[in-house]
Structures are given as structure tokens and as C-alpha cells.
Design a protein around this motif. Sequence first.
Motif, PDB file in Angstrom:
ATOM      1  N   GLN A  47      -6.775   4.797  -3.611  1.00 51.00           N
ATOM      2  CA  GLN A  47      -6.229   6.085  -4.077  1.00 51.00           C
ATOM      3  C   GLN A  47      -5.301   6.745  -3.058  1.00 51.00           C
ATOM      4  OE1 GLN A  47      -6.294   7.039  -7.131  1.00 51.00           O
ATOM      5  NE2 GLN A  47      -7.602   5.306  -7.641  1.00 51.00           N
ATOM      6  N   ARG A  48      -5.548   6.501  -1.765  1.00 49.81           N
ATOM      7  CA  ARG A  48      -4.648   7.088  -0.752  1.00 49.81           C
ATOM      8  C   ARG A  48      -3.282   6.426  -0.845  1.00 49.81           C
ATOM      9  NH1 ARG A  48      -8.003   5.290   4.069  1.00 49.81           N
ATOM     10  NH2 ARG A  48      -8.148   3.602   2.571  1.00 49.81           N
ATOM     11  N   ALA A  49      -3.290   5.097  -1.042  1.00 51.25           N
ATOM     12  CA  ALA A  49      -2.021   4.362  -1.156  1.00 51.25           C
ATOM     13  C   ALA A  49      -1.269   4.802  -2.412  1.00 51.25           C
ATOM     14  CB  ALA A  49      -2.310   2.866  -1.195  1.00 51.25           C
ATOM     15  N   TYR A 150      -9.573  12.144   2.526  1.00 50.73           N
ATOM     16  CA  TYR A 150     -10.996  11.883   2.253  1.00 50.73           C
ATOM     17  C   TYR A 150     -11.171  10.453   1.759  1.00 50.73           C
ATOM     18  CZ  TYR A 150     -15.514  12.374  -0.198  1.00 50.73           C
ATOM     19  OH  TYR A 150     -16.792  12.223  -0.647  1.00 50.73           O
ATOM     20  N   LEU A 151     -11.948   9.684   2.514  1.00 53.31           N
ATOM     21  CA  LEU A 151     -12.196   8.309   2.073  1.00 53.31           C
ATOM     22  C   LEU A 151     -13.448   8.249   1.197  1.00 53.31           C
ATOM     23  CD1 LEU A 151     -11.003   5.462   2.431  1.00 53.31           C
ATOM     24  CD2 LEU A 151     -12.587   5.110   4.307  1.00 53.31           C
ATOM     25  N   GLY A 152     -14.403   9.141   1.489  1.00 56.65           N
ATOM     26  CA  GLY A 152     -15.622   9.157   0.695  1.00 56.65           C
ATOM     27  C   GLY A 152     -16.851   9.078   1.584  1.00 56.65           C
ATOM     28  N   MET A 177     -19.111  -3.832  10.706  1.00 56.21           N
ATOM     29  CA  MET A 177     -18.522  -2.527  11.002  1.00 56.21           C
ATOM     30  C   MET A 177     -17.084  -2.762  11.468  1.00 56.21           C
ATOM     31  SD  MET A 177     -21.128  -0.472  10.426  1.00 56.21           S
ATOM     32  CE  MET A 177     -20.531   1.130  10.941  1.00 56.21           C
ATOM     33  N   PRO A 178     -16.210  -1.756  11.325  1.00 54.69           N
ATOM     34  CA  PRO A 178     -14.866  -1.904  11.895  1.00 54.69           C
ATOM     35  C   PRO A 178     -14.984  -2.087  13.412  1.00 54.69           C
ATOM     36  CG  PRO A 178     -14.974  -0.023  10.420  1.00 54.69           C
ATOM     37  CD  PRO A 178     -16.382  -0.468  10.637  1.00 54.69           C
ATOM     38  N   ASN A 179     -13.932  -2.658  13.982  1.00 51.75           N
ATOM     39  CA  ASN A 179     -14.030  -3.049  15.383  1.00 51.75           C
ATOM     40  C   ASN A 179     -13.667  -1.937  16.356  1.00 51.75           C
ATOM     41  OD1 ASN A 179     -14.312  -4.444  17.700  1.00 51.75           O
ATOM     42  ND2 ASN A 179     -12.558  -5.806  17.396  1.00 51.75           N
ATOM     43  N   ASP A 215     -20.547  -1.372   5.216  1.00 55.38           N
ATOM     44  CA  ASP A 215     -20.652   0.012   4.739  1.00 55.38           C
ATOM     45  C   ASP A 215     -19.265   0.541   4.429  1.00 55.38           C
ATOM     46  OD1 ASP A 215     -19.697   0.546   7.455  1.00 55.38           O
ATOM     47  OD2 ASP A 215     -20.371   2.610   7.112  1.00 55.38           O
ATOM     48  N   ASN A 216     -19.139   1.163   3.276  1.00 52.29           N
ATOM     49  CA  ASN A 216     -17.888   1.806   2.869  1.00 52.29           C
ATOM     50  C   ASN A 216     -18.196   2.724   1.692  1.00 52.29           C
ATOM     51  OD1 ASN A 216     -14.990   1.542   3.802  1.00 52.29           O
ATOM     52  ND2 ASN A 216     -15.631  -0.573   4.091  1.00 52.29           N
ATOM     53  N   PRO A 217     -17.330   3.675   1.396  1.00 48.28           N
ATOM     54  CA  PRO A 217     -17.547   4.526   0.227  1.00 48.28           C
ATOM     55  C   PRO A 217     -17.440   3.729  -1.082  1.00 48.28           C
ATOM     56  CG  PRO A 217     -15.993   5.532   1.764  1.00 48.28           C
ATOM     57  CD  PRO A 217     -16.171   4.109   2.196  1.00 48.28           C
ATOM     58  N   GLN A 242     -13.458  10.290   7.124  1.00 48.44           N
ATOM     59  CA  GLN A 242     -12.136  10.908   7.059  1.00 48.44           C
ATOM     60  C   GLN A 242     -11.102  10.049   7.760  1.00 48.44           C
ATOM     61  OE1 GLN A 242     -12.293  14.745   8.876  1.00 48.44           O
ATOM     62  NE2 GLN A 242     -13.412  14.045  10.664  1.00 48.44           N
ATOM     63  N   ASN A 243      -9.963  10.004   7.141  1.00 48.13           N
ATOM     64  CA  ASN A 243      -8.789   9.381   7.746  1.00 48.13           C
ATOM     65  C   ASN A 243      -7.735  10.481   7.864  1.00 48.13           C
ATOM     66  OD1 ASN A 243      -8.921   6.045   6.228  1.00 48.13           O
ATOM     67  ND2 ASN A 243     -10.054   6.930   7.909  1.00 48.13           N
ATOM     68  N   TYR A 244      -6.712  10.222   8.677  1.00 50.61           N
ATOM     69  CA  TYR A 244      -5.637  11.208   8.823  1.00 50.61           C
ATOM     70  C   TYR A 244      -4.312  10.535   8.543  1.00 50.61           C
ATOM     71  CZ  TYR A 244      -9.360  13.379  11.544  1.00 50.61           C
ATOM     72  OH  TYR A 244     -10.561  13.885  11.944  1.00 50.61           O
TER      73      TYR A 244
HETATM   74  C1  KDO Z   1     -13.207   0.030   7.205  1.00 48.16           C
HETATM   75  O1  KDO Z   1     -12.615  -0.780   7.922  1.00 48.16           O
HETATM   76  O2  KDO Z   1     -14.363  -0.133   6.817  1.00 48.16           O
HETATM   77  C2  KDO Z   1     -12.466   1.300   6.819  1.00 48.16           C
HETATM   78  O3  KDO Z   1     -13.146   1.930   5.727  1.00 48.16           O
HETATM   79  C3  KDO Z   1     -12.421   2.254   8.016  1.00 48.16           C
HETATM   80  C4  KDO Z   1     -11.523   3.443   7.693  1.00 48.16           C
HETATM   81  O4  KDO Z   1     -11.395   4.293   8.820  1.00 48.16           O
HETATM   82  C5  KDO Z   1     -10.153   2.964   7.254  1.00 48.16           C
HETATM   83  O5  KDO Z   1      -9.487   2.315   8.298  1.00 48.16           O
HETATM   84  C6  KDO Z   1     -10.314   2.027   6.067  1.00 48.16           C
HETATM   85  O6  KDO Z   1     -11.166   0.940   6.416  1.00 48.16           O
HETATM   86  C7  KDO Z   1      -8.987   1.409   5.625  1.00 48.16           C
HETATM   87  O7  KDO Z   1      -8.063   2.429   5.314  1.00 48.16           O
HETATM   88  C8  KDO Z   1      -9.173   0.508   4.401  1.00 48.16           C
HETATM   89  O8  KDO Z   1      -9.668   1.259   3.311  1.00 48.16           O
END
Ligand code: KDO
Length: 333
Positions: A47-49, A150-152, A177-179, A215-217, A242-244
Motif C-alpha cells: 500500500q505504501r508503494a 504506518y506499516l502495521g 528478523m531484518p538484519n 514477523d510482519n504486519p 513505522q517507516n519514514y
Molecule cells: C521487514 O524486513 O520485515 C520489513 O517489514 C521491515 C520494515 O522496516 C521495512 O523495511 C519493510 O520490511 C519493507 O518496506 C518491506 O515491506
Amino acid sequence: MSTSINRRTMLRLAAAAGTVGLSSGLAPAQAQGVTLRLSAPATPTDQRAIALTEIFGPAVKDFATFQPHWNATLFRQGTELEAIARNNLEMSITSPQELATLIPAWSIFTAGYLLRDADHQKKVFADTLMNDLKKTTEDRLGVKLLSVMYLGRRQVNLRSEKEIRTPADLAGVKLRMPNSEAWLFLGTALGANPLPLAFTEIYTALQTGAVDGQDNPLPTVRDSKFFEVTKQIVLTSHLVDQNYLAISKRVFDRFTPAQQATIQKAADDASEQARQRQLRLEVELEDFFKAQGLKVYTPDVEAFRKKVQADYLASKFAKDWPAGMVERINAVR
Ligand code: KDO
């Protein structure tokens, strides 16, 4: 050890941003015809894209060409900030976890169970309590944060069917998890065994069993089809993620005040559309996943909250949080 690496990296970036500062004396009129390349791991159907493509791009088209690169095709996840600081990229969708690798105070927003919901997240970003962090990010990295996206609420999504009620039930679970250090700490705080992996590699890792879960929304679990290769979603809601939307300060400063106002409004409008759609999806998707045969249930959230909050307050990260900031965040209504 990692602190000194961070500091070194920061000094390097500060030097790059300094060079940026010198060249920002370009006349605003020269911003005509600028290409704004954005790199992010998000999919084009996220949705952000969608909001950035539908709203942001058209809104700035009279003076800039918005050129997004999704699926991390231009820069690897986590390298975008450095690319902006080095003048190799104009825009990205960044996160507190990435910012914290360069400016440790940002780790406050990587703490689980701190932000209450999307509304709290939006109000906190707009509050004066953010002024210092935003300014430090501009001064040290040459990165301006336009808006919060808002990512969720992040949920635990597993391959196994074993019921998870408390953090103890996640013991030994290999959770992707993300790195980054802050993300990995969150995995540990949840009680799991965190494994770092880029977003674009999650599906295959789940499919092959290289990891036990991620884990993700919910909207991300649907959009990236993780539900196809997992059996359950545990509604821990451990992070209001949250992303910016970030832009190079050097590039931003080249626009006229009127163009800057247009960019700011475009960012706000796109973020608002994405936020509303993510919120709607979060409500709708529980039934969708159940219809796909997944178990979706709420564990003992208080048990997760208690452990995660205690772990963060006792962590080395908390030492870098500005005095009184947790209280100020909590006080935002
Ligand atoms: C992810 O890597 O799990 C994550 O959800 C972390 C977020 O901060 C963001 O980078 C997101 O990925 C990407 O935008 C892909 O949705």
C-alpha cells in the motif's frame, strides 16, 4: 565493539553530509527536472508503494520525476541511508531500526510495545519531541524525514502449528528478523532465536524451512504471500511498525519553497492513504487467513508485553534514549 563501528560509520557519513552541505548553495531554480529515485524492499503492490505511485509521483510531476525501484532492486535493504548520505540516491522508505545503526537514539522507536497504535504513531511523529532527532538526522546524514508511514502491527507468523501463548513457547524457534542489531534484539525479547535475513528472501526461507517463522504486519503477510508457506499467525502486536518517507536534504534544499510545500503535501497525502488502507486490511485479513486454513489467534499479550518492555528498559539501547523521551511519547494522546 559495534558502538565504535557505528560511530566510525557515522563520522564517515557526517563527512559526506558536510560535502552535501557545501553544494546545497545551488539556486532553487536548478531543481527543475530532477529525478527522484526511491529505493525500498517494498513490493510494488504494497500500500505504501501504491500510494507513492498514485499520489506522490503525480503531485510532483511538474518539477520532478518520481522514479521508484521496488523489491530492493536498486539498493539492498538497509543500505539506502548510506546511499542517500553519499549522494547516490534521492529517496527511500527507511525505519527507526536502520536509523539506529547510525544514530543510536533512534533505537527508542525499535522498542516493542511502546507506540500504542497508528494514531499515536502519527501524533508522535508530528510532536515537537521529535525535533532533535529529525534535526540530527538532517545534519549528520543529510536525510530529511518527510512523513511517517504506518506499516502495521507486527505479528508472529510460523510454519508450525504448535500453540504459542507466552514468550517461553517461542524458545528455540528460528524467527527471521531484518538484519540489524535492534531488530535481532526484538526477536530475542520475544523469546525466539532470531535469524537475520533480507525481506526479499523470506518467502523461500519459509518454504524451505531455513527459518521457522517471521514477523510482519498482516497486510505484508498477504501481499508477500507468506501465508502460502506458514500455518499460523500469533497476534502478538509486538510493534506498531513505522517507516519514514525519506529524501536527501541536499536535493530537497534545491527546490523552491513552493515546490518543497508540494513535496511535503504529496508525502503527507500518500502516507495518509497508505495508513488508512493498511488499517482496513488489518481488520479484513484475519478472516482471509482463516479461510486459507491458517490458525489466527491472540496469545497472552500481557506476558509478551511484560517481557519485551522489561528487556528493552534493561538493554544497552535504553542508555542512548534521550532523557524523559519515553515519558513524553507515552504522554502524547
Ligand atoms: C521487514 O524486513 O520485515 C520489513 O517489514 C521491515 C520494515 O522496516 C521495512 O523495511 C519493510 O520490511 C519493507 O518496506 C518491506 O515491506
